[in-house]
Design a protein around this motif. Structure first.
Motif, PDB file in Angstrom:
ATOM      1  N   MET A 147      32.597  48.320  45.161  1.00  0.00           N
ATOM      2  CA  MET A 147      33.739  47.531  46.028  1.00  0.00           C
ATOM      3  C   MET A 147      34.764  47.316  45.126  1.00  0.00           C
ATOM      4  SD  MET A 147      33.712  43.765  47.592  1.00  0.00           S
ATOM      5  CE  MET A 147      32.261  44.019  48.566  1.00  0.00           C
ATOM      6  N   SER A 148      36.181  47.714  45.392  1.00  0.00           N
ATOM      7  CA  SER A 148      37.358  47.504  44.608  1.00  0.00           C
ATOM      8  C   SER A 148      37.792  46.229  44.837  1.00  0.00           C
ATOM      9  CB  SER A 148      38.058  48.731  45.000  1.00  0.00           C
ATOM     10  OG  SER A 148      39.308  48.310  44.188  1.00  0.00           O
ATOM     11  N   GLU A 149      37.964  45.550  43.886  1.00  0.00           N
ATOM     12  CA  GLU A 149      38.675  43.977  44.072  1.00  0.00           C
ATOM     13  C   GLU A 149      39.571  43.803  42.979  1.00  0.00           C
ATOM     14  OE1 GLU A 149      34.291  42.138  45.564  1.00  0.00           O
ATOM     15  OE2 GLU A 149      34.804  42.334  43.661  1.00  0.00           O
ATOM     16  N   HIS A 150      40.541  42.967  43.099  1.00  0.00           N
ATOM     17  CA  HIS A 150      41.449  42.501  42.064  1.00  0.00           C
ATOM     18  C   HIS A 150      41.609  40.911  42.232  1.00  0.00           C
ATOM     19  CE1 HIS A 150      44.037  42.783  45.728  1.00  0.00           C
ATOM     20  NE2 HIS A 150      44.777  41.952  45.099  1.00  0.00           N
ATOM     21  N   ASN A 151      42.011  40.290  41.201  1.00  0.00           N
ATOM     22  CA  ASN A 151      42.039  38.933  41.149  1.00  0.00           C
ATOM     23  C   ASN A 151      43.457  38.559  41.591  1.00  0.00           C
ATOM     24  OD1 ASN A 151      39.898  37.608  40.063  1.00  0.00           O
ATOM     25  ND2 ASN A 151      40.410  38.321  37.808  1.00  0.00           N
ATOM     26  N   SER A 152      43.520  37.183  42.072  1.00  0.00           N
ATOM     27  CA  SER A 152      44.679  36.619  42.584  1.00  0.00           C
ATOM     28  C   SER A 152      45.118  35.635  41.524  1.00  0.00           C
ATOM     29  CB  SER A 152      44.548  36.076  44.061  1.00  0.00           C
ATOM     30  OG  SER A 152      45.705  35.042  44.307  1.00  0.00           O
ATOM     31  N   ALA A 153      46.436  35.260  41.213  1.00  0.00           N
ATOM     32  CA  ALA A 153      46.502  34.050  40.510  1.00  0.00           C
ATOM     33  C   ALA A 153      46.408  32.852  41.013  1.00  0.00           C
ATOM     34  CB  ALA A 153      48.002  34.229  39.650  1.00  0.00           C
ATOM     35  N   ALA A 154      46.402  32.720  42.453  1.00  0.00           N
ATOM     36  CA  ALA A 154      46.215  31.546  43.053  1.00  0.00           C
ATOM     37  C   ALA A 154      45.121  30.727  42.825  1.00  0.00           C
ATOM     38  CB  ALA A 154      46.392  31.739  44.684  1.00  0.00           C
ATOM     39  N   PHE A 155      45.429  29.399  42.400  1.00  0.00           N
ATOM     40  CA  PHE A 155      44.382  28.524  42.372  1.00  0.00           C
ATOM     41  C   PHE A 155      43.991  28.092  43.517  1.00  0.00           C
ATOM     42  CE2 PHE A 155      42.780  24.064  41.062  1.00  0.00           C
ATOM     43  CZ  PHE A 155      41.779  24.380  40.216  1.00  0.00           C
ATOM     44  N   LEU A 156      42.691  27.865  43.868  1.00  0.00           N
ATOM     45  CA  LEU A 156      42.219  27.555  45.280  1.00  0.00           C
ATOM     46  C   LEU A 156      41.596  26.236  45.251  1.00  0.00           C
ATOM     47  CD1 LEU A 156      39.761  30.850  45.526  1.00  0.00           C
ATOM     48  CD2 LEU A 156      42.310  30.428  46.295  1.00  0.00           C
TER      49      LEU A 156
END
Length: 372
Positions: A1-10
């Motif tokens: 699975m290709s994934e990438h990070n988001s900078a958003a704090f959840l």
């Protein structure tokens, strides 16, 4: 699975009865008389949705609560609650707990996929196991299992559910009026899963949902759950006594996931009791503990005080390496949600992300169908 990070704090919120403290129902502001009505859940979750909360978690269990004879008893089923809320919310992710121990993965797959359809791509699934004799007796199908057996079964269940979610290709539904073909049968696939606990042929009865694979959540607080969490979960919940321990745990989780080529997001559980100030929150805790007859059992980082202090804590956590967000667990739910959405979140100022699905909003790509 290709994934990438988001900078958003959840920011996640756990919607547990009248609150995670088992005696919170006795508070005057608990709304305990409404806890089994849909209006109670609609009021609280739609307020969180409007305020920009990213994720709503709905805990569930097969067993009644056991924290003393005067504690809260009973709960609504989490998957059905999330389905009801999918029609009245627009942005928040809906993550019910569905226990795999006495539930067929086929049932879980179509239920979560259906919520993904009704919410236009905002469904998640928190995987849980049932480890008590009381819960086993409710079903009468098998004796209580050891922890390794439970989590091995859970791993198989996640695999089955994931394959069923992909058992329809995205364009399998063709609705070709001239030929009378509603689906292209060549784009439905048997999953042919044979494991120690399940034998499932498939395909699902539910088409592939907007996210393809709704997000999987595992609470890794228990050591037995950590292998499944790093290997299969998108979101991993952790608990810790303080931020230093939380950062160390998050680092280990990210490193383990990276070694097997995965990227995950780690959420820290934070128990919350808000008051006008620290003294008021202390008084509220003392009242709860008096009703319970015992001190509150700490689950994770515990914040009690005013809303401004919680905002400061969230900013500190958001700057901590490896921690991608929090799951706030109000000890008193109704009053806690009201203060968080009206005071804490506006001051914390989370950045809105308007990506169409929850998976994309959290920085994960839409997965390629494993059978296409």
């Amino acid at each position: 699975m290709s994934e990438h990070n988001s900078a958003a704090f959840l920011i996640g919120l756990e919607f547990a009865g009248t609150g995670v403290h088992p005696h919170s129902w006795r508070r005057q502001d608990s709304r305990a008389e409404e806890v089994f009505t849909s209006s109670y859940w609609v009021d609280l979750v739609t307020a969180a949705d409007r305020a920009g909360v990213d994720l709503a978690f709905f805990p569930d269990s097969f067993a009644l609560q056991t924290q003393g004879q005067h504690a809260t008893r009973g709960r609504l089923e989490a998957v059905a609650t999330a389905a009801r809320l999918s029609a009245v919310t627009s942005r928040i992710g809906l993550v019910p707990t569905a226990t795999v121990t006495h539930t067929e993965p086929f049932h879980i797959s179509k239920a979560i996929a259906s919520i993904d359809f009704s919410s236009s791509g905002r469904a998640g699934w928190q995987v849980a196991v049932s480890d008590t004799d009381e819960a086993s007796a409710l079903f009468g199908r098998k004796a209580v299992q050891s922890a390794p057996s439970l989590w091995e079964e859970a791993s198989e269940a996640v695999t089955v559910v994931s394959r069923l979610w992909d058992s329809w290709e995205d364009d399998a539904e063709i609705r070709d009026v001239p030929t009378g073909r509603f689906i292209d049968r060549d784009k439905l696939h048997y999953i042919d899963f044979e494991g120690k606990n399940f034998s499932v042929k498939g395909p699902s009865i539910t088409p592939r949902s907007p996210q393809g694979q709704p997000l999987i959540v595992v609470d890794a607080s228990r050591p037995e759950a950590r292998e499944l969490a790093t290997e299969r979960a998108d979101l991993i919940r952790i608990s810790a006594a303080d931020l230093s321990e939380a950062q160390a745990t998050a680092r280990l989780v990210h490193e383990h996931a990276a070694r097997i080529g995965r990227t995950v997001r780690v959420l820290l559980d934070v128990d919350v009791l808000l008051g006008a100030d620290r003294a008021a929150a202390d008084d509220a805790l003392a009242e709860l503990e008096e009703w319970a007859g015992v001190p509150y059992t700490l689950h994770s980082v515990f914040y009690r005080g005013d809303a401004a202090g919680l905002t400061t804590l969230l900013r500190e956590i958001s700057g901590s390496a490896g921690l991608d967000g929090v799951v706030l667990r109000p000890l008193a739910l109704a009053s806690g949600v009201q203060k968080i959405v009206t005071t804490v979140l506006p001051a914390f100022n989370p950045r809105p992300n308007l990506a169409p699905t929850l998976r994309e909003r959290l920085g994960f790509e839409l997965p390629v169908n494993q059978f296409a």
